[in-house]
Design an enzyme around this catalytic site. Structure first.
Site, mmCIF file in Angstrom:
data_model
loop_
_atom_site.group_PDB
_atom_site.id
_atom_site.type_symbol
_atom_site.label_atom_id
_atom_site.label_comp_id
_atom_site.label_asym_id
_atom_site.label_seq_id
_atom_site.Cartn_x
_atom_site.Cartn_y
_atom_site.Cartn_z
ATOM 1 N N ARG A 159 0.817 -1.206 0.000
ATOM 2 C CA ARG A 159 0.000 0.000 0.000
ATOM 3 C C ARG A 159 0.858 1.266 0.000
ATOM 4 O O ARG A 159 0.392 2.343 -0.354
ATOM 5 C CB ARG A 159 -0.948 0.003 1.209
ATOM 6 C CG ARG A 159 -2.064 1.048 1.105
ATOM 7 C CD ARG A 159 -3.131 0.884 2.170
ATOM 8 N NE ARG A 159 -2.681 1.283 3.491
ATOM 9 C CZ ARG A 159 -2.454 0.462 4.500
ATOM 10 N NH1 ARG A 159 -2.618 -0.840 4.332
ATOM 11 N NH2 ARG A 159 -2.058 0.911 5.673
ATOM 12 N N TYR A 209 -17.818 16.976 -13.418
ATOM 13 C CA TYR A 209 -18.229 15.575 -13.335
ATOM 14 C C TYR A 209 -19.219 15.411 -12.181
ATOM 15 O O TYR A 209 -18.982 15.898 -11.076
ATOM 16 C CB TYR A 209 -16.983 14.714 -13.135
ATOM 17 C CG TYR A 209 -17.241 13.235 -12.988
ATOM 18 C CD1 TYR A 209 -18.046 12.536 -13.888
ATOM 19 C CD2 TYR A 209 -16.668 12.531 -11.945
ATOM 20 C CE1 TYR A 209 -18.267 11.178 -13.751
ATOM 21 C CE2 TYR A 209 -16.878 11.171 -11.800
ATOM 22 C CZ TYR A 209 -17.686 10.501 -12.702
ATOM 23 O OH TYR A 209 -17.905 9.148 -12.559
ATOM 24 N N ASP A 224 -8.396 19.593 -12.682
ATOM 25 C CA ASP A 224 -8.584 18.260 -13.260
ATOM 26 C C ASP A 224 -8.351 18.392 -14.757
ATOM 27 O O ASP A 224 -9.158 18.992 -15.477
ATOM 28 C CB ASP A 224 -9.995 17.750 -12.965
ATOM 29 C CG ASP A 224 -10.219 16.314 -13.438
ATOM 30 O OD1 ASP A 224 -9.606 15.921 -14.455
ATOM 31 O OD2 ASP A 224 -11.021 15.592 -12.816
ATOM 32 N N LYS A 282 -8.743 7.346 -18.534
ATOM 33 C CA LYS A 282 -9.122 7.907 -19.825
ATOM 34 C C LYS A 282 -7.932 7.943 -20.790
ATOM 35 O O LYS A 282 -7.455 6.914 -21.230
ATOM 36 C CB LYS A 282 -9.724 9.293 -19.612
ATOM 37 C CG LYS A 282 -10.782 9.370 -18.506
ATOM 38 C CD LYS A 282 -11.940 8.421 -18.690
ATOM 39 C CE LYS A 282 -13.109 8.695 -17.759
ATOM 40 N NZ LYS A 282 -12.829 8.502 -16.324
#
Length: 539
Positions: A204, A257, A330, A355
């Site tokens: 992690r 978004y 973003d 994306k």
């Protein structure tokens, strides 16, 4: 396959491994890491038995030799053992255990001295490179072979526990599938804990494969540091939680978004965090919000989703920094190739790496890039909360980014041509694309972007049903969420993202029933053009 006169022989079958052919088979086997462990008794017996039978011709499986290409032989240091074992299996003649035990110590080396048989009687493996090509972290010799007395332990640890081949000269970045990392001794662990040594510790907290992807994104964005996490939403929410204090205030924009908006409107208020929402171009409202509130972060997309509005990143950054507020952009729609948000003044840039960065519709990932100080704060929270990217996904992300510039060039070109085509079509009411002069931030986009992206939004001249008919008539684009992949994707936001709201509620966010978002893939433009035109003819 040619016969090598230098090959060491076992019985009448010859092979040449990654070792000195004059040192004998047993010595050759001992030089390799796989031979550092006790060989299973069945294999030892097989080797010994067949080594004594110099007149026996090994019968290989039908496809065994065909698979041993020159490249495979160069890269497989244990190919000699593989050949012998496979031959013994195909012979189907189990050796005598007592004979194997008696001959095991001497038979293999003795077989190496046997004469070379005719080409028709034996097959040699040639072209293997020398031992020096296999880099091993440490050579602990044969002293470790007695550690494991069972096949089970050998299967777990052979080739790994006491040194392994290095892969740092591989062209592609290896996938490191591990949840934890070991320390050779406690002193090394203490050095790591007291920051005298650098190491991995737990999956992690970091992974070698993921770090390569992070460094690649940092280089593209001109950032000091990048953190990759499990999704774009994970990156956004982690950023808010790490950098906005309880009771803090943020400024965001009307177009964004939807899931980001939901987090800002429903989750952050539980921590006393409030928000001001402004139009992307309304700098006066931004100045008022900065003066009336102790703003921690200004956050928006640029271009935005789905109307592709653009924010003046340089101006916004100057205003926010005057009031001690951070700026996070973003840049998913823009990509790091079309827009450098950090060089324009932003403190952080976020991507849904799902994306354009990954680019093949096969990865879910997110990232945040910026200064080492800010990214470290987010990384520390990430270590607590989780949201770790799987190293296999990191590998796919690395692979995807290697073609990013080629894909984005194609998508920029096709999207601009498609936007112009749609704007001129009588069955299209309006088109939203920053590359068009009709776009409200076209001049701004020309200043701060080198390309306008691969997504075109537009409104069909019709209602919900008419728009559905148009989309269903298309043959090439998939009806799906997401964007930025090789395949073209099309969706109707009123249905795909806002179907749980009624028409009046959707209109509050500007989402009309006839709105279409078209993510251009890397197909030939003429094919996409023909498909769009036939779809419009169908309504």
């Amino acid at each position: 396959m040619a016969v090598s006169s230098r090959a060491a022989l076992i019985g009448s079958a010859s092979f040449e491994g990654r070792c000195d052919p004059n040192s004998g088979v047993a010595a050759c086997l001992r030089t390799h890491s796989y031979a550092r462990f006790a060989q299973p008794k069945s294999v030892k017996g097989t080797l010994a038995s067949h080594a004594l039978s110099s007149s026996r011709i090994f019968k290989f499986p039908p496809n065994f030799l065909r698979q041993l290409s020159n490249k495979a032989r160069r890269n497989c240091s244990n190919i000699g053992v593989a050949q012998v074992v496979a031959a013994s299996w195909s012979n189907n003649s189990p050796p005598s255990p007592s004979a194997a035990a008696a001959a095991a110590a001497t038979s293999v080396d003795a077989a190496a001295a046997a004469s070379v048989p005719a080409a028709s009687d034996a097959v040699a493996l040639e072209g293997c490179v020398g031992n020096e090509s296999l880099k091993v972290e440490e050579d602990l010799g044969d002293s470790r072979t007695s550690v494991f007395n069972s096949d089970g332990s050998v299967a777990i640890h052979a080739g790994e526990r006491f040194g392994r081949g290095r892969v740092d000269d591989a062209i592609t970045t290896p996938v490191v599938n591990t949840s934890a990392y070991f320390f050779k001794k406690t002193a090394d662990l203490i050095d790591f804990k007291e920051k005298r040594a650098v190491s991995f510790e737990y999956g992690r907290y970091g992974n070698p494969t993921t770090i390569v992807a992070e460094e690649k994104i940092s280089a593209l964005e001109g950032a000091e540091s990048t953190l990759i996490v499990a999704s774009g939403m994970c990156a956004s929410t982690m950023m808010f939680l790490a950098l906005v204090p309880a009771g803090g205030h943020i400024v965001t924009t009307t177009d964004c978004y939807r899931k980001t908006r939901i987090f800002i409107e429903t989750i952050l208020p539980k921590m006393g965090i409030t928000a001001t929402t402004i139009d992307p171009a309304d700098m006066n409202s931004l100045e008022v919000a900065l003066k009336e509130n102790k703003v921690s972060i200004f956050f928006t997309e640029s271009p935005t989703n789905p109307f592709l509005r653009c924010v003046d990143i340089k101006l916004v950054s100057e205003l926010c920094h005057q009031h001690g507020a951070l700026v996070c952009i973003d840049g998913t729609f823009a990509t790091a190739l079309n827009q450098k948000a950090l060089s324009l003044g932003a403190d952080l840039v976020i991507h849904s790496a799902t994306k354009y960065l990954a680019g093949h519709n096969d990865v879910i990932a997110g990232c945040v890039s910026g200064s080492l100080k800010l990214v470290s704060e987010i990384r520390n929270l990430h270590h607590v909360i989780g949201g770790t990217l799987n190293p296999n996904a990191a590998y796919l992300l690395i692979r995807g980014m290697k073609t990013l510039h080629l894909r984005v060039q194609q998508q920029n070109s096709s999207a601009l041509r498609m936007a112009k085509l749609l704007e001129a079509h009588p069955k299209i009411k309006c088109v939203y694309y920053p590359g068009l002069p009709s776009h409200p931030e076209h001049n701004l986009a020309k200043r701060q972007m080198s390309g306008f992206g691969g997504v075109v939004s537009f409104e069909v001249d019709g209602d919900l049903t008419t728009t559905i008919k148009f989309i269903d008539s298309l043959k090439i684009p998939y009806i799906a969420p997401s964007f930025g992949g090789c395949e073209s994707i099309i969706d109707q936001p009123a249905i795909m993202s806002y179907w749980d709201l009624n028409q009046t509620e959707r209109l509050k966010y500007g989402i009309k029933d006839n709105l279409v978002r078209f993510s251009i893939g890397i197909e030939e433009f003429e094919d996409l053009k023909a498909d769009i035109l036939q779809g419009l003819e169908a309504i």
